[in-house]
Design a protein around this motif. Structure first.
Motif, PDB file in Angstrom:
ATOM      1  N   VAL A  13      95.311  41.347  73.393  1.00 52.81           N
ATOM      2  CA  VAL A  13      95.523  40.716  74.863  1.00 52.81           C
ATOM      3  C   VAL A  13      94.531  41.538  75.831  1.00 52.81           C
ATOM      4  CG1 VAL A  13      97.231  40.438  76.837  1.00 52.81           C
ATOM      5  CG2 VAL A  13      97.921  40.071  74.503  1.00 52.81           C
ATOM      6  N   VAL A  14      94.687  43.017  75.780  1.00 56.97           N
ATOM      7  CA  VAL A  14      93.642  43.786  76.427  1.00 56.97           C
ATOM      8  C   VAL A  14      92.239  43.182  76.520  1.00 56.97           C
ATOM      9  CG1 VAL A  14      92.831  46.143  76.491  1.00 56.97           C
ATOM     10  CG2 VAL A  14      95.139  45.751  76.237  1.00 56.97           C
ATOM     11  N   ALA A  15      91.998  43.022  75.152  1.00 59.13           N
ATOM     12  CA  ALA A  15      90.467  42.501  75.014  1.00 59.13           C
ATOM     13  C   ALA A  15      90.164  41.216  75.806  1.00 59.13           C
ATOM     14  CB  ALA A  15      90.118  42.537  73.680  1.00 59.13           C
TER      15      ALA A  15
ATOM     16  N   GLN B 161      87.836  40.125  78.634  1.00 61.80           N
ATOM     17  CA  GLN B 161      86.818  39.321  78.455  1.00 61.80           C
ATOM     18  C   GLN B 161      86.538  38.507  79.425  1.00 61.80           C
ATOM     19  OE1 GLN B 161      87.262  36.096  76.172  1.00 61.80           O
ATOM     20  NE2 GLN B 161      85.562  36.326  74.792  1.00 61.80           N
ATOM     21  N   ILE B 162      87.949  38.060  79.956  1.00 64.09           N
ATOM     22  CA  ILE B 162      87.718  36.891  81.401  1.00 64.09           C
ATOM     23  C   ILE B 162      87.217  37.940  82.653  1.00 64.09           C
ATOM     24  CG2 ILE B 162      89.247  35.590  82.424  1.00 64.09           C
ATOM     25  CD1 ILE B 162      90.918  35.116  80.042  1.00 64.09           C
ATOM     26  N   PHE B 163      87.659  39.115  82.836  1.00 63.89           N
ATOM     27  CA  PHE B 163      87.657  39.966  83.910  1.00 63.89           C
ATOM     28  C   PHE B 163      85.979  40.196  84.109  1.00 63.89           C
ATOM     29  CE2 PHE B 163      87.977  44.461  85.611  1.00 63.89           C
ATOM     30  CZ  PHE B 163      88.140  44.137  86.853  1.00 63.89           C
ATOM     31  N   ALA B 164      85.637  40.263  83.062  1.00 68.15           N
ATOM     32  CA  ALA B 164      83.922  40.905  83.057  1.00 68.15           C
ATOM     33  C   ALA B 164      82.968  39.624  82.981  1.00 68.15           C
ATOM     34  CB  ALA B 164      83.724  41.951  81.829  1.00 68.15           C
ATOM     35  N   ARG B 165      83.627  38.438  82.769  1.00 67.78           N
ATOM     36  CA  ARG B 165      82.593  37.404  82.489  1.00 67.78           C
ATOM     37  C   ARG B 165      81.922  37.102  84.056  1.00 67.78           C
ATOM     38  NH1 ARG B 165      84.870  32.068  79.776  1.00 67.78           N
ATOM     39  NH2 ARG B 165      83.249  31.202  81.023  1.00 67.78           N
ATOM     40  N   PRO B 166      80.598  37.154  83.551  1.00 69.15           N
ATOM     41  CA  PRO B 166      79.827  36.920  84.924  1.00 69.15           C
ATOM     42  C   PRO B 166      79.675  35.729  85.668  1.00 69.15           C
ATOM     43  CG  PRO B 166      78.264  36.865  82.828  1.00 69.15           C
ATOM     44  CD  PRO B 166      79.710  37.149  82.463  1.00 69.15           C
TER      45      PRO B 166
ATOM     46  N   ILE C 254      88.748  51.581  65.793  1.00 72.02           N
ATOM     47  CA  ILE C 254      88.799  50.474  66.677  1.00 72.02           C
ATOM     48  C   ILE C 254      88.295  49.232  66.165  1.00 72.02           C
ATOM     49  CG2 ILE C 254      86.495  50.932  67.914  1.00 72.02           C
ATOM     50  CD1 ILE C 254      87.817  49.983  70.436  1.00 72.02           C
ATOM     51  N   TYR C 255      88.917  48.153  66.349  1.00 71.44           N
ATOM     52  CA  TYR C 255      88.382  47.133  65.683  1.00 71.44           C
ATOM     53  C   TYR C 255      88.959  45.712  66.671  1.00 71.44           C
ATOM     54  CZ  TYR C 255      88.531  42.875  62.587  1.00 71.44           C
ATOM     55  OH  TYR C 255      88.364  41.608  61.990  1.00 71.44           O
ATOM     56  N   THR C 256      89.986  45.427  66.994  1.00 73.63           N
ATOM     57  CA  THR C 256      90.405  44.575  67.886  1.00 73.63           C
ATOM     58  C   THR C 256      89.673  44.156  69.057  1.00 73.63           C
ATOM     59  OG1 THR C 256      92.560  44.938  66.957  1.00 73.63           O
ATOM     60  CG2 THR C 256      92.613  43.126  68.469  1.00 73.63           C
ATOM     61  N   GLU C 257      89.487  45.101  69.949  1.00 75.97           N
ATOM     62  CA  GLU C 257      89.140  44.847  71.119  1.00 75.97           C
ATOM     63  C   GLU C 257      87.459  44.601  71.070  1.00 75.97           C
ATOM     64  OE1 GLU C 257      90.830  48.013  70.595  1.00 75.97           O
ATOM     65  OE2 GLU C 257      91.838  48.516  72.569  1.00 75.97           O
ATOM     66  N   PRO C 258      86.499  45.360  70.294  1.00 72.47           N
ATOM     67  CA  PRO C 258      85.324  44.628  70.308  1.00 72.47           C
ATOM     68  C   PRO C 258      85.315  43.379  69.637  1.00 72.47           C
ATOM     69  CG  PRO C 258      85.634  46.775  68.995  1.00 72.47           C
ATOM     70  CD  PRO C 258      86.877  46.457  69.598  1.00 72.47           C
ATOM     71  N   PHE C 259      86.198  43.023  68.625  1.00 72.96           N
ATOM     72  CA  PHE C 259      86.048  41.814  67.998  1.00 72.96           C
ATOM     73  C   PHE C 259      86.309  40.575  69.148  1.00 72.96           C
ATOM     74  CE2 PHE C 259      88.232  38.484  65.426  1.00 72.96           C
ATOM     75  CZ  PHE C 259      87.148  38.239  64.603  1.00 72.96           C
ATOM     76  N   VAL C 260      87.248  40.991  69.715  1.00 74.61           N
ATOM     77  CA  VAL C 260      87.645  39.896  70.686  1.00 74.61           C
ATOM     78  C   VAL C 260      86.483  39.963  72.082  1.00 74.61           C
ATOM     79  CG1 VAL C 260      89.289  39.010  72.312  1.00 74.61           C
ATOM     80  CG2 VAL C 260      90.184  39.781  70.255  1.00 74.61           C
ATOM     81  N   LEU C 261      86.167  41.093  72.303  1.00 75.21           N
ATOM     82  CA  LEU C 261      85.441  41.128  73.611  1.00 75.21           C
ATOM     83  C   LEU C 261      83.992  40.525  73.305  1.00 75.21           C
ATOM     84  CD1 LEU C 261      85.639  41.972  76.576  1.00 75.21           C
ATOM     85  CD2 LEU C 261      84.656  44.289  75.825  1.00 75.21           C
ATOM     86  N   THR C 262      83.400  41.391  72.127  1.00 76.34           N
ATOM     87  CA  THR C 262      81.927  41.024  72.207  1.00 76.34           C
ATOM     88  C   THR C 262      81.733  40.411  70.843  1.00 76.34           C
ATOM     89  OG1 THR C 262      81.671  43.199  71.162  1.00 76.34           O
ATOM     90  CG2 THR C 262      81.290  42.991  73.561  1.00 76.34           C
ATOM     91  N   GLY C 263      82.705  40.367  69.816  1.00 75.75           N
ATOM     92  CA  GLY C 263      82.296  40.009  68.616  1.00 75.75           C
ATOM     93  C   GLY C 263      81.330  40.722  67.820  1.00 75.75           C
ATOM     94  N   GLY C 264      81.234  41.800  68.197  1.00 80.23           N
ATOM     95  CA  GLY C 264      80.226  42.850  67.892  1.00 80.23           C
ATOM     96  C   GLY C 264      78.866  42.899  68.260  1.00 80.23           C
ATOM     97  N   GLY C 265      78.701  41.913  69.110  1.00 76.76           N
ATOM     98  CA  GLY C 265      77.445  41.627  69.852  1.00 76.76           C
ATOM     99  C   GLY C 265      76.949  42.479  70.944  1.00 76.76           C
TER     100      GLY C 265
END
Lengths: 339, 289
Positions: free
Chosen positions: B117-119, B123-128, B225-236
């Motif tokens: 949920v944090v991620a 993800q939404i908060f930072a969307r341009p 750390i796994y969940t947050e980058p996975f949801v936020l950037t998907g590693g990219g």
């Protein structure tokens, strides 16, 4: 060093119903060792905090050598304090700890070294100089804490807040001797706060007995013990405390109640106050001299006198008083002797 | 020691439940992984023993090394921000006062939010295009797009981790601060110590214990750390924010490379163990000297 004057000092915690301290007057001479003796709740800690600058009096004035310091912060008053447990900088060595109060005041390095050497000699802690506090015993740590409090040459006042509480009984006596010796050598003005009458009476030049926010009596240990100015002082100082009987019991006209110390009376079958022996025991004076103590149940409550402990419990006997202090309305009104 | 030694081993029975629990919860799963890591598994019935082949391969794999380097940089970055920031925030909370409980509850809130949920929030908060942060930063004239720019993705991840975990350091430090007895402050004041000396000579030494715990917790957690980058950037974008866990998950679950993934896991585990051990022993050794 300084002469300490309390002028009508009062203190009121915000929101409290009653004054914690009120109308306190006290004069402590330069270089005097003074003890504040009182039970818990008497306002000892509050008075200590007023002296150290943690609190400021809400009434009256605190004078150091005639200068009003009531509103000054602690570091500006030139006060040092020894706490109930050793308070040291754990990451600094003993020598660095001792030097710290001087260094933070910008004293020259040569002078710092001289003072630290002097204190180390005085307290016999030179071998510990390079140790960290963590490696020391509780007693040694407290000695270093005392040294840290005494290291500044320009101190006005050293406060000791029950400094022997954390030290084991065997060593208490040694630390008290050391404190007393250092106090005399350096001639510092010291205020020693305690609830332990033995500590107060053996340490101080003069003792003030504090109760419920006021000073009941100030005097030398002998005065406090032999001529208590208030019934509470007679009762609180001494173990056991003073015995009290109505003046009619001894056929004395002075005052209302008469107080006498256990050693001012003897077991005597023809004495005026009759009673039954309820227990006997051997006590020790503060300098460890043993003596017998006999307790009688009388018309006026339990009374203790010095005497041989070979008397049987349950024996009907009496006691004779040869010296007394007379009180009226709890205040001392006179003293006398009986034959 | 006396020469009398009773021969009675019944006490071992008392240890048995613990041995069983630990065996099922930790030792057996771990050993399964160790077992996989030395075999080449083609299908459920066909497997070969390959020795340390997978370990050699993993340690020479440039993708593993890149992920490892990213991981170290990330963990050190968040530690270097979260620990000092946490101490600074803890120091500015009043020790007593009516507001203190509310501040503490407010600070604890990020810790109560599930990680994915944090991620998602970030993800939404930072969307341009629609996010408050993304739109806000772009409106300031700074071009910001974390899905396209590796640096922006990194900054967003670090900011999110700091937002999520600094509270933990704050709460630990605050607990440590409130346990310092008042006389230490009084003595420092009478000694004429300034605020910096009060902090370095009185507070820091007494916070040592809680800070060791804080650093260890944050080090271990951020390293895994796994969940947050996975949801936020998907590693990219690209592989810019692919950390060890995600790389591992791709190998094990995505490509079904069980042998290499197992070797990777063992190496990963040993690294975390080594990091924590090194940190702990150096700190504790210094403590004892």
């Amino acid at each position: 060093m300084a002469r300490i004057t309390l002028e009508n000092i009062g203190f009121h915690y915000p929101g409290a119903v009653q004054d914690t301290l009120s109308g306190l007057n006290l004069e402590i001479a330069n270089g005097e060792a003074h003890a504040l003796l009182g039970a818990s709740g008497a306002g000892k800690t509050t008075l200590l905090n007023l002296l150290s600058g943690l609190l400021s009096p809400t009434a009256g004035k605190l004078l150091f050598d005639g200068q009003d310091v009531s509103q000054l912060a602690g570091h500006a008053r030139n006060v040092a304090q020894v706490f109930q447990f050793p308070v040291l900088y754990e990451s600094l060595s003993v020598a660095e700890n001792l030097a710290f109060p001087l260094k933070s005041r910008g004293v020259a390095a040569s002078q710092i070294a001289e003072r630290v050497d002097y204190i180390c000699d005085e307290l016999a802690i030179s071998p510990l100089r390079e140790h960290k506090p963590g490696a020391l015993s509780l007693f040694e740590k407290q000695l270093v804490a005392v040294g840290k409090a005494l290291v500044r040459a320009d101190l006005s006042l050293v406060l000791l807040d029950e400094p022997l509480t954390a030290v084991e009984p065997r060593i208490k006596w040694r630390l008290r001797q050391t404190l007393r010796k250092v106090q005399e050598d350096l001639g510092v003005t010291m205020i020693y706060v305690t609830h332990d009458q033995t500590e107060a009476l053996t340490f101080a030049d003069r003792v003030s007995v504090l109760t419920a926010g006021g000073i009941l009596q100030t005097g030398t240990p002998a005065e406090i013990y032999e001529t208590p100015g208030h019934e509470f002082v007679g009762h609180f100082v001494g173990s056991p405390g003073m015995n009290f009987v109505p003046n009619s019991a001894l056929n004395v006209s002075m005052g209302e109640r008469l107080g006498f110390r256990p050693e001012w009376a003897v077991i005597d079958e023809s004495g005026p106050v009759q009673g039954v022996v309820t227990r006997t025991r051997v006590q020790r004076t503060h300098d460890s001299i043993p003596y017998g103590l006999v307790t009688l149940a009388t018309l006026h409550g339990e009374l203790s006198v010095r005497g041989a402990t070979d008397i049987e419990v349950g024996t009907n006997t009496a006691l004779r008083v040869h010296r007394y202090v007379a009180f009226a309305d709890q205040q001392k009104v006179g003293e006398g002797e009986l034959v | 020691m006396s020469s009398f030694k009773p021969h009675n081993n019944r006490a071992w029975l008392g240890v048995l439940p613990v041995v069983l629990i630990v065996a099922f919860s930790a030792v057996i799963p771990l050993m399964t992984v160790v077992n996989y890591s030395v075999q080449d598994i083609l299908d459920l019935n066909t497997r070969f023993f390959v020795g340390f082949e997978w370990y050699r391969e993993t340690l020479n794999d440039p993708r593993f090394l890149a992920a490892f380097l990213r991981q170290v940089v990330f963990s050190l970055t968040v530690l270097m921000i979260e620990i000092p920031l946490g101490i600074a925030v803890a120091k500015s909370i009043p020790k007593t006062g009516r507001l203190t409980p509310f501040i503490l509850i407010l600070l604890a809130l990020p810790l109560l939010i599930p990680w994915n949920v944090v991620a998602t929030i970030w993800q939404i908060f930072a969307r341009p295009d629609i996010g408050l942060l993304g739109v806000g930063v772009n409106a300031l004239g700074i071009s910001y797009n974390y899905t396209a720019e590796p640096l922006h993705a990194w900054l967003t991840l670090v900011a999110m981790d700091v937002w999520h975990w600094t509270s933990l350091v704050v709460l630990l430090t605050f607990a440590g601060l409130t346990s310092i007895p008042l006389p230490f402050y009084q003595a420092a004041e009478l000694d004429g110590a300034n605020r910096w000396q009060l902090f370095t000579l009185v507070e820091l030494p007494r916070l040592r214990g809680v800070l060791i715990i804080a650093v260890l917790l944050r080090l271990m957690d951020s390293f895994m750390i796994y969940t947050e980058p996975f949801v936020l950037t998907g590693g990219g974008p690209g592989n810019a924010t692919t950390f060890l866990s995600q790389h591992l998950a791709t190998m094990a679950v995505g490509q079904f490379d069980l042998g290499p993934a197992a070797a990777f896991s063992v190496i990963y585990f040993l690294f975390i163990l080594l990091f924590c051990w090194l940190f702990y022993t150096t700190v504790v050794k210094r403590d004892e000297s």
